[in-house]
Each structure stands twice: as C-alpha cells, then as structure tokens.
Design an enzyme around this catalytic site. Structure first.
Site, short mmCIF file in Angstrom:
data_model
loop_
_atom_site.label_atom_id
_atom_site.label_comp_id
_atom_site.label_asym_id
_atom_site.label_seq_id
_atom_site.Cartn_x
_atom_site.Cartn_y
_atom_site.Cartn_z
N GLY A 29 -35.38 -51.34 40.50
CA GLY A 29 -34.77 -52.65 40.29
C GLY A 29 -34.99 -53.25 38.91
O GLY A 29 -34.89 -54.46 38.74
N ASN A 31 -32.98 -52.98 36.37
CA ASN A 31 -31.70 -53.56 35.94
C ASN A 31 -31.40 -54.87 36.69
O ASN A 31 -30.83 -55.80 36.11
CB ASN A 31 -30.56 -52.55 36.12
CG ASN A 31 -30.49 -51.58 34.96
OD1 ASN A 31 -30.13 -51.95 33.86
ND2 ASN A 31 -30.88 -50.33 35.22
N ARG A 82 -19.15 -42.68 56.18
CA ARG A 82 -19.13 -43.35 54.87
C ARG A 82 -18.29 -44.62 54.93
O ARG A 82 -18.65 -45.66 54.40
CB ARG A 82 -18.58 -42.39 53.81
CG ARG A 82 -18.85 -42.85 52.40
CD ARG A 82 -18.32 -41.88 51.40
NE ARG A 82 -19.06 -40.64 51.32
CZ ARG A 82 -20.22 -40.50 50.67
NH1 ARG A 82 -20.77 -41.52 50.07
NH2 ARG A 82 -20.83 -39.33 50.63
N MET A 107 -27.76 -45.56 44.59
CA MET A 107 -27.50 -44.13 44.54
C MET A 107 -26.67 -43.66 45.74
O MET A 107 -26.99 -42.66 46.38
CB MET A 107 -28.82 -43.36 44.44
CG MET A 107 -29.68 -43.80 43.26
SD MET A 107 -28.83 -43.81 41.67
CE MET A 107 -29.29 -42.20 41.08
N ARG A 108 -25.62 -44.39 46.04
CA ARG A 108 -24.68 -43.98 47.09
C ARG A 108 -23.27 -44.06 46.54
O ARG A 108 -22.95 -44.98 45.76
CB ARG A 108 -24.75 -44.92 48.30
CG ARG A 108 -26.04 -44.95 49.02
CD ARG A 108 -26.33 -43.67 49.75
NE ARG A 108 -25.30 -43.28 50.70
CZ ARG A 108 -25.21 -42.07 51.24
NH1 ARG A 108 -26.07 -41.13 50.90
NH2 ARG A 108 -24.25 -41.79 52.10
N HIS A 126 -25.00 -46.71 34.27
CA HIS A 126 -25.36 -45.29 34.39
C HIS A 126 -26.06 -44.84 33.10
O HIS A 126 -25.64 -45.20 32.00
CB HIS A 126 -24.10 -44.45 34.62
CG HIS A 126 -24.41 -43.00 34.84
ND1 HIS A 126 -24.90 -42.52 36.04
CD2 HIS A 126 -24.32 -41.93 34.01
CE1 HIS A 126 -25.10 -41.21 35.93
NE2 HIS A 126 -24.76 -40.83 34.71
N ASP A 162 -19.55 -42.00 39.46
CA ASP A 162 -19.80 -42.42 38.08
C ASP A 162 -18.54 -42.33 37.22
O ASP A 162 -18.57 -41.82 36.09
CB ASP A 162 -20.96 -41.61 37.47
CG ASP A 162 -22.28 -41.92 38.16
OD1 ASP A 162 -22.49 -43.09 38.54
OD2 ASP A 162 -23.09 -40.99 38.34
C1 GAR Z 1 -31.00 -46.63 36.06
O1 GAR Z 1 -31.35 -45.77 35.01
C2 GAR Z 1 -29.52 -46.54 36.36
O2 GAR Z 1 -28.74 -46.35 35.23
C3 GAR Z 1 -29.50 -45.32 37.25
O3 GAR Z 1 -30.60 -45.48 38.10
C4 GAR Z 1 -31.63 -46.17 37.37
C5 GAR Z 1 -32.07 -47.33 38.22
O4 GAR Z 1 -33.17 -47.98 37.61
N1 GAR Z 1 -28.25 -45.22 37.97
C6 GAR Z 1 -27.62 -44.08 38.17
O5 GAR Z 1 -28.06 -43.01 37.81
C7 GAR Z 1 -26.28 -44.21 38.87
N2 GAR Z 1 -25.61 -42.98 38.90
P1 GAR Z 1 -33.59 -49.43 38.08
O6 GAR Z 1 -33.72 -49.36 39.61
O7 GAR Z 1 -34.91 -49.66 37.42
O8 GAR Z 1 -32.53 -50.40 37.65
#
Ligand code: GAR
Length: 217
Positions: A29, A31, A82, A107-108, A126, A162
């Site tokens: 979390g 982001n 889904r 991640m879904r 991403h 993505d």
């Molecule tokens: C981040 O690096 C985001 O870009 C990636 O997961 C991480 C989550 O970090 N997302 C993907 O790879 C989506 N395909 P966070 O939970 O600390 O935000």
C-alpha cells in the site's frame, strides 16, 4: 475526441465538489499512502471513499484504517467466477459513490464487467515502461532483459493485463549492479510521484482520448 467524464461529485451544500476515489490494493500500500499524502497536502482534490483488498493480510489496509478510511476485504476466492468477482467489486464501489478507481498494487485482472462500470475512470500504476514487462515481477523482467532504462507507468485500465492508454510515464536508469530490490526502490519513488499527478489530471478533466491515445491538456 473522447473526453474523460466529469468525475466531480457534489458532496454537500456549500462545500467544494470532491471526487470520490476507490483504491484497490493487494499488498503493502505504498502507492495508496502516496495518494493519501497528496490528498492531505492538496495536490489531489479527492476523498478516498473506500480501500478494498483481495487479501485480508495486505499491510495497506492498516494504512487506510490509520487514515480513518473504510476498508473492505473481498477475497477473490469467495467469488464463483471472475465476472462474479467483478460484480462484487462494482457494487461495493458504486454503493459508496466512487467515480474514479485506482489500482494501487492490485494483483487481479479485471474483466469487461468492471471496466464497463467505470469507463475511462480506472487507473493502474505499473513498475515498468509499458508495454514492456507487463504482469508480475516487472523489475526482474527488466533486469533479465538487460535494458538500460526502465520506469513506471500510469494508464487507463482495459480488460487486458497491464494494458490501456498511457497517461504518464517516468523513466529511471538501470545500473549494471542493480538488484531487483534496488531497481524497485528507484522505480517506486517515481510511482509515488506520477500516480497522484495522473489522478489529479483526470479529476481536472485534462485527459482526453484521441485515436486511442491520451492527450493531456
Ligand atoms: C507497485 O510497484 C505497483 O506498481 C505494482 O505493485 C506494487 C505495489 O506496491 N503493481 C503491479 O505490478 C501491477 N501489475 P504498493 O502496494 O507498495 O503500492
């Protein structure tokens, strides 16, 4: 030219209109935290109405709770399909007045039912310069490919993995002695910068689709 819909939603009489965000997470979390910080200091004019995780153990849920935001755990395994999972998410978000959705480490894969419910109003961050290295372990993929530059992307979400029109990207160098951890850290600080920026651009109605590409005005 297609304009992104006006996402501003009146909250109460006399107050400024505010966009209601729904943030979907699966893990740490950071982001989400970047968005919360940007809201607090006024860079993003929004409220986070709800944070939803598909995993009960996602540490990001604690960040949301600490900020006084409603959290919801919707495990994808509880849904028979889904499409049924998409439906659960859509009704949870719409019942809370959400008009803009951020996938912040969610991640879904989301299907057409979800994407159709929030047209041009779902953003994903991403850790690569898409369309390079979609999916999991983007930073490891970049190292294994031997690229000299990688980065972060924020894009509108379509049902493909993505994929979808790019709103903003930030490049970082890949050093010869980088590890997955060191490259991830460098990319992550760019994610934390460009995700709030993209969210605010969309809220302001500055993003337009022209021939399938995003133009920011
Ligand atoms: C981040 O690096 C985001 O870009 C990636 O997961 C991480 C989550 O970090 N997302 C993907 O790879 C989506 N395909 P966070 O939970 O600390 O935000």
């Amino acid at each position: 030219m297609t304009s992104v819909p006006n996402l501003l939603k009146p909250v109460e009489k006399g107050s400024d209109p505010v966009c209601f965000l729904g943030v979907l997470i699966s893990g740490r979390g950071s982001n989400l935290q970047a968005l919360l910080d940007a809201i607090v200091d006024g860079r993003v004019r929004a409220r986070v109405a709800v944070v939803i995780s598909n995993r009960a153990d996602a540490p990001g849920l604690q960040r949301a709770a600490k900020a006084g935001i409603e959290t919801l755990v919707l495990p994808h395994r509880d849904a028979p399909s889904r499409a049924a999972y998409d439906e659960m998410l859509v009704s949870a978000l719409q019942s809370r007045g959400v008009t803009l959705v951020c996938l912040a480490g969610f991640m879904r894969l989301l299907g057409p039912r979800f994407c159709d419910a929030f047209p041009q109003a779902i953003l994903n961050v991403h850790p690569s310069l898409l369309p390079a290295f979609p999916g999991v372990d983007a930073q490891r993929q970049a190292l294994e490919a031997g690229v000299r530059v990688s980065g972060a992307t924020v894009h509108f979400v379509t049902p493909a993995l993505d994929a979808g029109p790019v709103i903003v990207q930030a490049a970082v160098p890949v050093h010869h002695d980088d590890t997955v951890a060191s490259l991830s850290t460098r990319i992550l600080s760019e994610e934390h910068r460009i995700l709030p920026q993209a969210v605010q651009w969309v809220i302001e109605g500055r993003c337009h689709l022209e021939n399938g590409r995003v133009v920011v005005r």
